[in-house]
Design a protein around this motif. Structure first.
Motif, PDB file in Angstrom:
ATOM      1  N   SER A  69       0.839  -1.189   0.000  1.00 48.18           N
ATOM      2  CA  SER A  69       0.000   0.000   0.000  1.00 48.18           C
ATOM      3  C   SER A  69       0.871   1.236   0.000  1.00 48.18           C
ATOM      4  O   SER A  69       2.083   1.171   0.147  1.00 48.18           O
ATOM      5  N   ASN A  70       0.216   2.399  -0.187  1.00 50.99           N
ATOM      6  CA  ASN A  70       0.964   3.652  -0.178  1.00 50.99           C
ATOM      7  C   ASN A  70       0.989   4.285   1.200  1.00 50.99           C
ATOM      8  O   ASN A  70       1.583   5.321   1.394  1.00 50.99           O
ATOM      9  N   ILE A  71       0.329   3.659   2.184  1.00 50.01           N
ATOM     10  CA  ILE A  71       0.285   4.239   3.525  1.00 50.01           C
ATOM     11  C   ILE A  71       1.650   4.104   4.177  1.00 50.01           C
ATOM     12  O   ILE A  71       2.252   3.027   4.167  1.00 50.01           O
ATOM     13  N   LYS A  72       2.135   5.224   4.746  1.00 53.91           N
ATOM     14  CA  LYS A  72       3.437   5.209   5.410  1.00 53.91           C
ATOM     15  C   LYS A  72       3.219   4.721   6.841  1.00 53.91           C
ATOM     16  O   LYS A  72       2.477   5.332   7.606  1.00 53.91           O
ATOM     17  N   LEU A  73       3.822   3.585   7.193  1.00 49.41           N
ATOM     18  CA  LEU A  73       3.581   3.003   8.515  1.00 49.41           C
ATOM     19  C   LEU A  73       4.673   3.359   9.520  1.00 49.41           C
ATOM     20  O   LEU A  73       4.463   3.256  10.727  1.00 49.41           O
ATOM     21  N   ILE A  74       5.845   3.723   9.006  1.00 44.91           N
ATOM     22  CA  ILE A  74       6.954   4.132   9.885  1.00 44.91           C
ATOM     23  C   ILE A  74       7.268   5.594   9.547  1.00 44.91           C
ATOM     24  O   ILE A  74       7.519   5.920   8.387  1.00 44.91           O
ATOM     25  N   THR A  75       7.248   6.447  10.571  1.00 42.85           N
ATOM     26  CA  THR A  75       7.460   7.878  10.317  1.00 42.85           C
ATOM     27  C   THR A  75       8.955   8.171  10.144  1.00 42.85           C
ATOM     28  O   THR A  75       9.794   7.296  10.382  1.00 42.85           O
ATOM     29  N   ASP A  76       9.283   9.420   9.777  1.00 48.50           N
ATOM     30  CA  ASP A  76      10.684   9.760   9.495  1.00 48.50           C
ATOM     31  C   ASP A  76      11.576   9.629  10.729  1.00 48.50           C
ATOM     32  O   ASP A  76      12.773   9.426  10.621  1.00 48.50           O
ATOM     33  N   ASP A  77      10.970   9.762  11.928  1.00 44.16           N
ATOM     34  CA  ASP A  77      11.787   9.602  13.146  1.00 44.16           C
ATOM     35  C   ASP A  77      11.908   8.136  13.569  1.00 44.16           C
ATOM     36  O   ASP A  77      12.362   7.824  14.673  1.00 44.16           O
TER      37      ASP A  77
ATOM     38  N   ALA B 279       6.513  -3.988   8.295  1.00 44.20           N
ATOM     39  CA  ALA B 279       5.777  -2.796   7.889  1.00 44.20           C
ATOM     40  C   ALA B 279       6.770  -1.807   7.315  1.00 44.20           C
ATOM     41  O   ALA B 279       7.802  -1.529   7.955  1.00 44.20           O
ATOM     42  N   ASP B 280       6.489  -1.299   6.142  1.00 45.28           N
ATOM     43  CA  ASP B 280       7.416  -0.367   5.474  1.00 45.28           C
ATOM     44  C   ASP B 280       8.831  -0.927   5.404  1.00 45.28           C
ATOM     45  O   ASP B 280       9.811  -0.213   5.650  1.00 45.28           O
TER      46      ASP B 280
ATOM     47  N   LYS C  64      -3.424  -2.462  14.016  1.00 40.34           N
ATOM     48  CA  LYS C  64      -4.417  -2.767  12.977  1.00 40.34           C
ATOM     49  C   LYS C  64      -3.930  -2.267  11.607  1.00 40.34           C
ATOM     50  O   LYS C  64      -4.035  -2.982  10.602  1.00 40.34           O
ATOM     51  N   ASP C  65      -3.370  -1.039  11.562  1.00 40.41           N
ATOM     52  CA  ASP C  65      -2.882  -0.503  10.286  1.00 40.41           C
ATOM     53  C   ASP C  65      -1.744  -1.364   9.741  1.00 40.41           C
ATOM     54  O   ASP C  65      -1.669  -1.639   8.539  1.00 40.41           O
ATOM     55  N   GLU C  66      -0.851  -1.796  10.642  1.00 41.13           N
ATOM     56  CA  GLU C  66       0.286  -2.619  10.200  1.00 41.13           C
ATOM     57  C   GLU C  66      -0.200  -3.979   9.721  1.00 41.13           C
ATOM     58  O   GLU C  66       0.327  -4.531   8.758  1.00 41.13           O
ATOM     59  N   ASP C  67      -1.230  -4.507  10.397  1.00 41.86           N
ATOM     60  CA  ASP C  67      -1.811  -5.783   9.986  1.00 41.86           C
ATOM     61  C   ASP C  67      -2.472  -5.637   8.605  1.00 41.86           C
ATOM     62  O   ASP C  67      -2.302  -6.466   7.726  1.00 41.86           O
ATOM     63  N   ASN C  68      -3.200  -4.547   8.422  1.00 38.15           N
ATOM     64  CA  ASN C  68      -3.927  -4.342   7.152  1.00 38.15           C
ATOM     65  C   ASN C  68      -2.996  -3.988   5.998  1.00 38.15           C
ATOM     66  O   ASN C  68      -3.172  -4.486   4.890  1.00 38.15           O
ATOM     67  N   PHE C  69      -2.034  -3.095   6.257  1.00 29.22           N
ATOM     68  CA  PHE C  69      -1.273  -2.522   5.146  1.00 29.22           C
ATOM     69  C   PHE C  69       0.195  -2.916   5.142  1.00 29.22           C
ATOM     70  O   PHE C  69       0.946  -2.507   4.259  1.00 29.22           O
TER      71      PHE C  69
END
Ligand code: ADP
Length: 240
Positions: A3-11, A163-164, A173-178
Protein backbone atom coordinates in the motif's frame (compact mmCIF):
# COMPACT_ATOMS: atom_id res chain seq x y z
CA UNK A 1 -0.77 -6.34 1.14
CA UNK A 2 1.26 -3.55 -0.51
CA UNK A 3 0.00 0.00 0.00
CA UNK A 4 0.96 3.65 -0.18
CA UNK A 5 0.28 4.24 3.52
CA UNK A 6 3.44 5.21 5.41
CA UNK A 7 3.58 3.00 8.52
CA UNK A 8 6.95 4.13 9.89
CA UNK A 9 7.46 7.88 10.32
CA UNK A 10 10.68 9.76 9.50
CA UNK A 11 11.79 9.60 13.15
CA UNK A 12 11.68 5.78 12.97
CA UNK A 13 8.53 5.40 15.07
CA UNK A 14 5.26 3.70 14.22
CA UNK A 15 1.97 5.54 13.60
CA UNK A 16 0.86 4.96 17.21
CA UNK A 17 4.20 6.32 18.48
CA UNK A 18 5.71 2.93 19.41
CA UNK A 19 9.31 1.94 18.78
CA UNK A 20 9.79 -0.98 16.38
CA UNK A 21 10.24 -3.49 19.22
CA UNK A 22 7.62 -2.03 21.57
CA UNK A 23 4.51 -3.93 22.65
CA UNK A 24 1.09 -2.42 23.25
CA UNK A 25 0.10 -2.38 26.96
CA UNK A 26 -1.34 -5.66 28.29
CA UNK A 27 -3.61 -6.20 31.32
CA UNK A 28 -5.02 -9.56 32.44
CA UNK A 29 -7.57 -10.26 35.14
CA UNK A 30 -8.78 -13.68 36.29
CA UNK A 31 -12.09 -14.85 37.74
CA UNK A 32 -14.30 -12.56 35.66
CA UNK A 33 -17.05 -15.08 34.84
CA UNK A 34 -18.53 -16.30 38.10
CA UNK A 35 -20.23 -19.47 36.83
CA UNK A 36 -17.22 -20.73 34.90
CA UNK A 37 -14.62 -23.05 36.45
CA UNK A 38 -11.98 -20.59 35.31
CA UNK A 39 -11.94 -17.33 33.39
CA UNK A 40 -9.73 -14.46 32.34
CA UNK A 41 -10.12 -11.08 30.66
CA UNK A 42 -7.40 -9.44 28.63
CA UNK A 43 -6.89 -5.94 27.33
CA UNK A 44 -4.09 -6.00 24.82
CA UNK A 45 -3.88 -2.54 23.28
CA UNK A 46 -7.46 -1.92 22.18
CA UNK A 47 -8.32 -5.65 22.03
CA UNK A 48 -10.74 -6.76 24.75
CA UNK A 49 -11.31 -10.48 25.12
CA UNK A 50 -12.92 -12.81 27.68
CA UNK A 51 -12.13 -16.52 28.01
CA UNK A 52 -14.30 -18.81 30.15
CA UNK A 53 -13.45 -22.46 30.84
CA UNK A 54 -15.75 -25.31 31.85
CA UNK A 55 -14.38 -28.74 32.74
CA UNK A 56 -17.03 -31.45 32.62
CA UNK A 57 -17.65 -35.03 31.59
CA UNK A 58 -17.62 -35.14 27.79
CA UNK A 59 -21.07 -35.44 26.27
CA UNK A 60 -22.40 -37.47 24.47
CA UNK A 61 -20.78 -40.44 26.22
CA UNK A 62 -19.56 -42.03 22.98
CA UNK A 63 -17.49 -38.89 22.36
CA UNK A 64 -15.54 -39.47 25.59
CA UNK A 65 -11.94 -40.52 25.46
CA UNK A 66 -11.38 -43.10 28.20
CA UNK A 67 -7.75 -42.18 28.81
CA UNK A 68 -7.57 -38.45 28.14
CA UNK A 69 -9.44 -35.17 28.03
CA UNK A 70 -10.89 -33.58 24.91
CA UNK A 71 -10.18 -29.87 24.43
CA UNK A 72 -12.57 -27.59 22.53
CA UNK A 73 -11.76 -23.93 22.13
CA UNK A 74 -14.37 -21.76 20.44
CA UNK A 75 -13.28 -18.31 19.28
CA UNK A 76 -16.07 -15.87 18.58
CA UNK A 77 -15.89 -12.25 17.50
CA UNK A 78 -18.86 -10.17 18.63
CA UNK A 79 -20.69 -8.29 15.87
CA UNK A 80 -19.86 -5.04 17.70
CA UNK A 81 -16.13 -5.87 18.07
CA UNK A 82 -15.06 -4.32 14.77
CA UNK A 83 -15.95 -1.13 12.93
CA UNK A 84 -16.37 -2.81 9.57
CA UNK A 85 -19.47 -4.86 9.00
CA UNK A 86 -18.95 -8.43 10.18
CA UNK A 87 -21.27 -11.23 9.19
CA UNK A 88 -22.59 -12.95 12.31
CA UNK A 89 -21.85 -16.59 13.04
CA UNK A 90 -18.91 -18.86 12.35
CA UNK A 91 -16.89 -18.34 9.19
CA UNK A 92 -13.66 -19.89 7.90
CA UNK A 93 -11.48 -17.50 9.90
CA UNK A 94 -13.35 -18.24 13.15
CA UNK A 95 -13.03 -21.99 12.54
CA UNK A 96 -9.33 -21.69 11.74
CA UNK A 97 -8.60 -19.61 14.86
CA UNK A 98 -10.61 -21.99 17.07
CA UNK A 99 -8.60 -24.89 15.62
CA UNK A 100 -5.14 -23.36 16.14
CA UNK A 101 -6.03 -22.25 19.68
CA UNK A 102 -7.40 -25.73 20.51
CA UNK A 103 -4.20 -27.37 19.25
CA UNK A 104 -1.97 -24.97 21.17
CA UNK A 105 -3.89 -25.62 24.42
CA UNK A 106 -3.82 -29.39 23.82
CA UNK A 107 -0.06 -29.25 23.75
CA UNK A 108 0.17 -27.84 27.28
CA UNK A 109 -2.79 -29.42 29.12
CA UNK A 110 -1.85 -32.74 30.76
CA UNK A 111 -4.71 -34.51 28.99
CA UNK A 112 -4.19 -37.92 30.60
CA UNK A 113 -4.90 -36.44 34.04
CA UNK A 114 -8.52 -35.82 33.01
CA UNK A 115 -9.86 -39.02 31.42
CA UNK A 116 -13.39 -38.76 29.93
CA UNK A 117 -13.43 -35.01 30.49
CA UNK A 118 -14.03 -32.18 28.09
CA UNK A 119 -12.28 -28.84 28.60
CA UNK A 120 -14.50 -26.25 26.95
CA UNK A 121 -12.85 -22.90 26.32
CA UNK A 122 -15.23 -20.15 25.20
CA UNK A 123 -13.48 -17.09 23.81
CA UNK A 124 -15.45 -13.93 23.19
CA UNK A 125 -13.81 -10.99 21.46
CA UNK A 126 -15.52 -7.84 22.71
CA UNK A 127 -13.26 -5.46 20.80
CA UNK A 128 -10.84 -6.43 18.05
CA UNK A 129 -7.82 -4.44 16.97
CA UNK A 130 -5.34 -6.90 15.40
CA UNK A 131 -3.66 -9.82 17.12
CA UNK A 132 -6.84 -11.30 18.57
CA UNK A 133 -5.77 -14.93 18.01
CA UNK A 134 -2.65 -14.60 20.14
CA UNK A 135 -4.35 -12.36 22.73
CA UNK A 136 -7.15 -14.97 22.90
CA UNK A 137 -4.69 -17.82 23.36
CA UNK A 138 -2.71 -15.88 25.98
CA UNK A 139 -5.84 -15.20 28.03
CA UNK A 140 -7.39 -18.63 27.39
CA UNK A 141 -4.33 -20.30 28.86
CA UNK A 142 -4.69 -18.17 32.02
CA UNK A 143 -8.40 -19.13 32.18
CA UNK A 144 -7.49 -22.83 31.85
CA UNK A 145 -4.99 -22.48 34.72
CA UNK A 146 -7.60 -20.55 36.72
CA UNK A 147 -9.92 -23.58 36.27
CA UNK A 148 -7.29 -25.75 37.99
CA UNK A 149 -6.63 -27.82 34.87
CA UNK A 150 -3.16 -29.44 35.05
CA UNK A 151 -0.82 -27.77 32.56
CA UNK A 152 2.83 -28.11 31.67
CA UNK A 153 3.16 -24.35 31.19
CA UNK A 154 1.09 -21.28 30.28
CA UNK A 155 0.96 -20.57 26.55
CA UNK A 156 2.25 -17.14 25.59
CA UNK A 157 1.33 -15.58 22.25
CA UNK A 158 2.83 -12.68 20.39
CA UNK A 159 3.00 -11.30 16.84
CA UNK A 160 5.67 -9.67 14.78
CA UNK A 161 5.63 -8.62 11.17
CA UNK A 162 6.91 -6.36 8.48
CA UNK A 163 5.78 -2.80 7.89
CA UNK A 164 7.42 -0.37 5.47
CA UNK A 165 10.26 -2.85 5.05
CA UNK A 166 11.04 -2.92 8.81
CA UNK A 167 10.41 -5.73 11.26
CA UNK A 168 8.01 -4.66 14.03
CA UNK A 169 6.72 -6.29 17.21
CA UNK A 170 3.00 -6.66 18.05
CA UNK A 171 1.31 -5.38 14.88
CA UNK A 172 -1.25 -2.59 15.08
CA UNK A 173 -4.42 -2.77 12.98
CA UNK A 174 -2.88 -0.50 10.29
CA UNK A 175 0.29 -2.62 10.20
CA UNK A 176 -1.81 -5.78 9.99
CA UNK A 177 -3.93 -4.34 7.15
CA UNK A 178 -1.27 -2.52 5.15
CA UNK A 179 2.02 -4.13 6.19
CA UNK A 180 3.92 -6.76 4.20
CA UNK A 181 3.77 -9.66 6.68
CA UNK A 182 2.09 -10.85 9.86
CA UNK A 183 3.64 -13.66 11.96
CA UNK A 184 1.62 -14.82 14.97
CA UNK A 185 3.50 -17.20 17.25
CA UNK A 186 2.87 -18.89 20.60
CA UNK A 187 5.30 -20.79 22.76
CA UNK A 188 5.58 -22.63 26.05
CA UNK A 189 8.25 -20.46 27.70
CA UNK A 190 9.73 -23.15 29.96
CA UNK A 191 10.77 -25.42 27.10
CA UNK A 192 10.60 -22.81 24.29
CA UNK A 193 8.39 -25.24 22.37
CA UNK A 194 6.50 -23.48 19.56
CA UNK A 195 2.79 -24.38 19.69
CA UNK A 196 1.46 -21.93 17.08
CA UNK A 197 3.24 -20.36 14.14
CA UNK A 198 1.55 -18.78 11.14
CA UNK A 199 2.84 -16.53 8.40
CA UNK A 200 0.74 -14.25 6.25
CA UNK A 201 2.85 -12.39 3.67
CA UNK A 202 6.44 -12.66 2.53
CA UNK A 203 9.67 -12.36 4.53
CA UNK A 204 13.28 -13.41 3.98
CA UNK A 205 15.01 -15.92 6.27
CA UNK A 206 16.85 -13.03 8.01
CA UNK A 207 13.62 -11.11 8.52
CA UNK A 208 11.90 -14.20 9.89
CA UNK A 209 14.78 -14.71 12.34
CA UNK A 210 14.55 -11.06 13.41
CA UNK A 211 10.78 -11.42 13.96
CA UNK A 212 11.15 -14.56 16.07
CA UNK A 213 13.95 -13.07 18.14
CA UNK A 214 11.83 -9.93 18.82
CA UNK A 215 8.99 -12.19 19.95
CA UNK A 216 11.25 -14.39 22.08
CA UNK A 217 12.46 -11.24 23.88
CA UNK A 218 8.88 -10.10 24.53
CA UNK A 219 7.59 -13.45 25.78
CA UNK A 220 9.04 -13.33 29.36
CA UNK A 221 7.25 -9.98 29.91
CA UNK A 222 3.88 -11.38 28.76
CA UNK A 223 4.48 -14.51 30.81
CA UNK A 224 5.01 -12.34 33.91
CA UNK A 225 1.71 -10.51 33.33
CA UNK A 226 -0.06 -13.90 33.10
CA UNK A 227 1.54 -15.15 36.31
CA UNK A 228 0.77 -11.90 38.17
CA UNK A 229 -2.88 -12.18 37.13
CA UNK A 230 -3.09 -15.70 38.58
CA UNK A 231 -1.15 -14.74 41.72
CA UNK A 232 -3.19 -11.60 42.45
CA UNK A 233 -6.42 -13.59 42.51
CA UNK A 234 -4.78 -16.04 44.91
CA UNK A 235 -3.60 -13.21 47.20
CA UNK A 236 -7.08 -11.64 47.33
CA UNK A 237 -8.65 -14.97 48.25
CA UNK A 238 -6.01 -15.55 50.91
CA UNK A 239 -6.79 -12.21 52.56
CA UNK A 240 -10.55 -12.72 52.58
P1 ADP B 1 -5.90 -11.50 14.31
O1 ADP B 1 -7.02 -10.80 15.04
O2 ADP B 1 -5.40 -12.70 15.03
O3 ADP B 1 -4.80 -10.55 13.93
P2 ADP B 1 -6.60 -11.46 11.50
O4 ADP B 1 -5.22 -11.14 11.01
O5 ADP B 1 -7.46 -12.38 10.71
O6 ADP B 1 -6.52 -12.08 12.97
O7 ADP B 1 -7.42 -10.12 11.69
C1 ADP B 1 -6.80 -8.90 11.97
C2 ADP B 1 -7.82 -7.91 12.49
O8 ADP B 1 -8.76 -7.62 11.45
C3 ADP B 1 -8.68 -8.42 13.65
O9 ADP B 1 -8.02 -8.32 14.91
C4 ADP B 1 -9.85 -7.49 13.55
O10 ADP B 1 -9.53 -6.22 14.11
C5 ADP B 1 -10.02 -7.35 12.03
N1 ADP B 1 -11.01 -8.31 11.49
C6 ADP B 1 -10.86 -9.64 11.37
N2 ADP B 1 -11.97 -10.22 10.85
C7 ADP B 1 -12.85 -9.24 10.63
C8 ADP B 1 -14.17 -9.18 10.10
N3 ADP B 1 -14.82 -10.27 9.70
N4 ADP B 1 -14.77 -7.98 10.02
C9 ADP B 1 -14.12 -6.87 10.41
N5 ADP B 1 -12.87 -6.84 10.92
C10 ADP B 1 -12.23 -8.00 11.04
Amino acid sequence: MESNIKLITDDGLRLDGRALNEMRPIKIQTGVVEKADGSAYIEWGANKIIAAVYVREAYPKHAQNIDRAIVKARYNMSGYSVEERKRPGPDRRTMEISKVITEALESTIVLEKLPRAEVDVFIQVLEADAGTRIASLTTASVAVADAGVPMRDLVVGCTAGKADGKMVLDLSKDEDNFGEADIPMAILPRTKKIVLLQLDGKVSQEEFDEATSMMMNAIPRISEIQRNALMSKYNVEEGE
